[in-house]
Design a protein around this motif. Structure first.
Motif, PDB file in Angstrom:
ATOM      1  N   ASP A 172       0.830  -1.199   0.000  1.00 39.48           N
ATOM      2  CA  ASP A 172       0.000   0.000   0.000  1.00 39.48           C
ATOM      3  C   ASP A 172       0.865   1.251   0.000  1.00 39.48           C
ATOM      4  OD1 ASP A 172      -2.192  -1.657   0.172  1.00 39.48           O
ATOM      5  OD2 ASP A 172      -2.403  -1.441   2.354  1.00 39.48           O
ATOM      6  N   PHE A 173       0.264   2.333  -0.509  1.00 40.36           N
ATOM      7  CA  PHE A 173       0.846   3.659  -0.335  1.00 40.36           C
ATOM      8  C   PHE A 173       0.212   4.300   0.892  1.00 40.36           C
ATOM      9  CE2 PHE A 173       1.502   4.095  -5.192  1.00 40.36           C
ATOM     10  CZ  PHE A 173       2.723   3.447  -5.094  1.00 40.36           C
ATOM     11  N   LEU A 174       1.045   4.954   1.694  1.00 40.28           N
ATOM     12  CA  LEU A 174       0.555   5.739   2.823  1.00 40.28           C
ATOM     13  C   LEU A 174       0.703   7.219   2.481  1.00 40.28           C
ATOM     14  CD1 LEU A 174       2.098   3.830   5.860  1.00 40.28           C
ATOM     15  CD2 LEU A 174      -0.071   3.425   4.702  1.00 40.28           C
ATOM     16  N   LEU A 175      -0.147   8.033   3.070  1.00 42.02           N
ATOM     17  CA  LEU A 175      -0.051   9.479   2.900  1.00 42.02           C
ATOM     18  C   LEU A 175       0.876  10.025   3.978  1.00 42.02           C
ATOM     19  CD1 LEU A 175      -0.936  12.107   1.517  1.00 42.02           C
ATOM     20  CD2 LEU A 175      -2.863  12.190   3.134  1.00 42.02           C
ATOM     21  N   ALA A 176       1.987  10.616   3.558  1.00 38.38           N
ATOM     22  CA  ALA A 176       2.948  11.216   4.492  1.00 38.38           C
ATOM     23  C   ALA A 176       2.745  12.723   4.495  1.00 38.38           C
ATOM     24  CB  ALA A 176       4.377  10.867   4.082  1.00 38.38           C
ATOM     25  N   VAL A 177       2.529  13.297   5.688  1.00 41.90           N
ATOM     26  CA  VAL A 177       2.284  14.734   5.828  1.00 41.90           C
ATOM     27  C   VAL A 177       3.195  15.284   6.919  1.00 41.90           C
ATOM     28  CG1 VAL A 177      -0.119  14.448   5.111  1.00 41.90           C
ATOM     29  CG2 VAL A 177       0.447  14.441   7.544  1.00 41.90           C
ATOM     30  N   PRO A 178       3.493  16.587   6.896  1.00 42.16           N
ATOM     31  CA  PRO A 178       4.291  17.169   7.975  1.00 42.16           C
ATOM     32  C   PRO A 178       3.618  16.968   9.326  1.00 42.16           C
ATOM     33  CG  PRO A 178       4.124  18.683   6.115  1.00 42.16           C
ATOM     34  CD  PRO A 178       3.160  17.574   5.841  1.00 42.16           C
ATOM     35  N   ALA A 179       4.411  16.902  10.381  1.00 45.08           N
ATOM     36  CA  ALA A 179       3.881  16.636  11.717  1.00 45.08           C
ATOM     37  C   ALA A 179       2.902  17.694  12.184  1.00 45.08           C
ATOM     38  CB  ALA A 179       5.037  16.504  12.710  1.00 45.08           C
ATOM     39  N   ASP A 180       3.018  18.922  11.671  1.00 46.17           N
ATOM     40  CA  ASP A 180       2.116  19.989  12.097  1.00 46.17           C
ATOM     41  C   ASP A 180       0.970  20.212  11.105  1.00 46.17           C
ATOM     42  OD1 ASP A 180       3.607  20.994  10.035  1.00 46.17           O
ATOM     43  OD2 ASP A 180       4.220  22.843  11.068  1.00 46.17           O
ATOM     44  N   ASP A 199      -0.440  20.219  -1.580  1.00 45.88           N
ATOM     45  CA  ASP A 199       0.826  20.350  -2.308  1.00 45.88           C
ATOM     46  C   ASP A 199       1.526  18.997  -2.272  1.00 45.88           C
ATOM     47  OD1 ASP A 199       0.507  23.034  -2.892  1.00 45.88           O
ATOM     48  OD2 ASP A 199       1.418  23.673  -0.996  1.00 45.88           O
ATOM     49  N   ILE A 200       1.516  18.321  -3.395  1.00 44.67           N
ATOM     50  CA  ILE A 200       2.050  16.961  -3.465  1.00 44.67           C
ATOM     51  C   ILE A 200       3.460  17.003  -4.029  1.00 44.67           C
ATOM     52  CG2 ILE A 200       1.711  14.651  -4.421  1.00 44.67           C
ATOM     53  CD1 ILE A 200      -1.282  15.394  -4.676  1.00 44.67           C
ATOM     54  N   VAL A 201       4.401  16.521  -3.235  1.00 37.93           N
ATOM     55  CA  VAL A 201       5.819  16.493  -3.631  1.00 37.93           C
ATOM     56  C   VAL A 201       6.114  15.150  -4.283  1.00 37.93           C
ATOM     57  CG1 VAL A 201       8.191  16.846  -2.869  1.00 37.93           C
ATOM     58  CG2 VAL A 201       6.317  17.935  -1.629  1.00 37.93           C
ATOM     59  N   LEU A 202       6.841  15.179  -5.388  1.00 42.82           N
ATOM     60  CA  LEU A 202       7.119  13.971  -6.163  1.00 42.82           C
ATOM     61  C   LEU A 202       8.613  13.752  -6.342  1.00 42.82           C
ATOM     62  CD1 LEU A 202       4.535  14.481  -9.056  1.00 42.82           C
ATOM     63  CD2 LEU A 202       4.251  13.030  -7.028  1.00 42.82           C
ATOM     64  N   LEU A 203       8.956  12.543  -6.774  1.00 42.88           N
ATOM     65  CA  LEU A 203      10.316  12.255  -7.212  1.00 42.88           C
ATOM     66  C   LEU A 203      10.540  12.855  -8.599  1.00 42.88           C
ATOM     67  CD1 LEU A 203      10.621   8.508  -6.137  1.00 42.88           C
ATOM     68  CD2 LEU A 203      11.790  10.453  -5.087  1.00 42.88           C
ATOM     69  N   ASN A 204      11.797  12.961  -8.982  1.00 42.55           N
ATOM     70  CA  ASN A 204      12.118  13.453 -10.318  1.00 42.55           C
ATOM     71  C   ASN A 204      11.633  12.487 -11.390  1.00 42.55           C
ATOM     72  OD1 ASN A 204      13.342  15.789  -9.474  1.00 42.55           O
ATOM     73  ND2 ASN A 204      15.423  14.973  -9.549  1.00 42.55           N
ATOM     74  N   VAL A 240       8.984  16.444   2.937  1.00 42.82           N
ATOM     75  CA  VAL A 240       7.683  16.432   3.621  1.00 42.82           C
ATOM     76  C   VAL A 240       7.857  16.807   5.087  1.00 42.82           C
ATOM     77  CG1 VAL A 240       5.765  14.966   4.354  1.00 42.82           C
ATOM     78  CG2 VAL A 240       6.689  14.758   2.025  1.00 42.82           C
ATOM     79  N   THR A 241       8.866  16.224   5.733  1.00 44.52           N
ATOM     80  CA  THR A 241       9.116  16.538   7.142  1.00 44.52           C
ATOM     81  C   THR A 241       9.379  18.028   7.333  1.00 44.52           C
ATOM     82  OG1 THR A 241      10.061  14.329   7.473  1.00 44.52           O
ATOM     83  CG2 THR A 241      10.591  16.009   9.119  1.00 44.52           C
ATOM     84  N   GLY A 242      10.022  18.635   6.350  1.00 45.24           N
ATOM     85  CA  GLY A 242      10.330  20.056   6.435  1.00 45.24           C
ATOM     86  C   GLY A 242       9.181  20.964   6.062  1.00 45.24           C
ATOM     87  N   GLY A 243       8.033  20.395   5.758  1.00 47.88           N
ATOM     88  CA  GLY A 243       6.842  21.204   5.520  1.00 47.88           C
ATOM     89  C   GLY A 243       6.638  21.673   4.096  1.00 47.88           C
TER      90      GLY A 243
END
Length: 314
Positions: A172-180, A199-204, A240-243
């Protein structure tokens, strides 16, 4: 390269001459090759005629190498050694699970699965000389089609002609979001429509995980709006961790990529849960397809034994 019209020494001639060069005695040389002395003398004479050079000094008591003979002996020894290596190497390839095997792995799989698979290969296939090449999907597909790789571990299906695809596991894919992030406070699964407006961040480009994430977004009418892209999955998680946005994270990567003090929050999706299938692909024309199929079975068993957060495909 010799022109086709030029005579070329035969292996039998070189073998006979080397025996004489080693023993410096025709009778002993013939005995070592288990052939008659006249046949040995004929082979050496034929070699001299082919090379148009005198290779031996013959007397009633001894045999000596001429300067040309010494040079020919050195070259002949290398030729015969190379032929023996060739015969041995081909013989090894006729034995199952022996000899070189080149495995390609995509970067979003390698760090999370290879720690399980490499010990398995060493244990189950000790005579297989495995080498691993990590590269993006497009690269390893080209290399397996052209014969530079034997097997590739990647997301399926590939839609590449001429390949056998062995599904290994689903995840499965999980949704990863910043802690805040507001979504970080929830505990239950979220709908895929939640991706709309985020705002969805992707790989190159070149990473199949990027295309899979875009497909999930497209299905629900969401778009990857972030202008920042990552070259690797660890970097993606740090963004993602960095917001800088949210992303889709394969569950097999969670333990490795979120085991730090600073980590993103993770949410599961409701059915239908987005995910991917990882498998082993190899050329259908390969003479070792039966071996690769057995390797796929061994890979499934190794992954099942480690109880990773994946679903093994039987």
């Amino acid at each position: 390269m010799f022109p086709i019209s030029d005579p070329v020494p035969t292996l039998a001639q070189l073998r006979a001459f080397l025996a004489v060069a080693d023993h410096l005695h025709f009778r002993e040389a013939a005995a070592s090759l288990r052939m008659s002395q006249p046949a040995l003398s004929g082979a050496v004479s034929a070699l001299e005629e082919t090379l148009q050079a005198r290779l031996l000094e013959r007397t009633t008591r001894r045999v000596l190498l001429t300067p040309a003979g010494e040079r020919v002996a050195e070259h002949a020894a290398r030729v015969m050694a190379a032929v023996e290596d060739l015969v041995e190497e081909v013989a090894q390839t006729r034995e199952p699970f022996r000899g070189p095997a080149h495995l390609g792995v995509i970067p979003t799989v390698a760090p999370y699965v290879l720690p399980v698979l490499l010990p398995m290969f060493a244990r189950e296939f000790p005579r297989l000389k495995l080498t691993v090449h990590e590269a993006k999907t497009e690269t390893i597909l080209e290399e397996v089609r052209e014969g530079r790789l034997d097997m590739v571990l990647l997301a399926l299906p590939t839609d590449a002609a001429g390949l056998v695809e062995e599904p290994l596991y689903e995840e499965d894919f999980l949704l990863a979001v910043p802690a805040d992030h507001p979504l970080a406070a929830g505990s239950g699964p979220v709908d895929r429509e939640t991706l709309k407006g985020l705002d969805i961040v992707l790989l190159n480009q070149g990473h199949c995980l990027r295309e899979q994430a875009i497909d999930v977004c497209r299905e629900v009418g969401a778009r990857a709006t972030a202008t920042t892209y990552a070259t690797s999955l660890p970097t993606l998680v740090q963004l993602v961790t960095g917001g800088l946005g949210v992303t889709l994270l394969p569950e097999s990567a969670v333990a490795v990529e979120t085991g730090r003090r600073s980590r993103p929050a993770l949410r599961r999706f409701r059915d239908p849960v987005p995910g991917r299938t990882i498998g082993l692909a190899y050329r259908a024309s390969s003479a070792r397809t039966a071996e690769y199929a057995q390797i796929a079975t061994a890979v499934r068993a190794a992954l099942r034994a480690r109880r990773l957060p994946i679903r093994i495909v039987s």
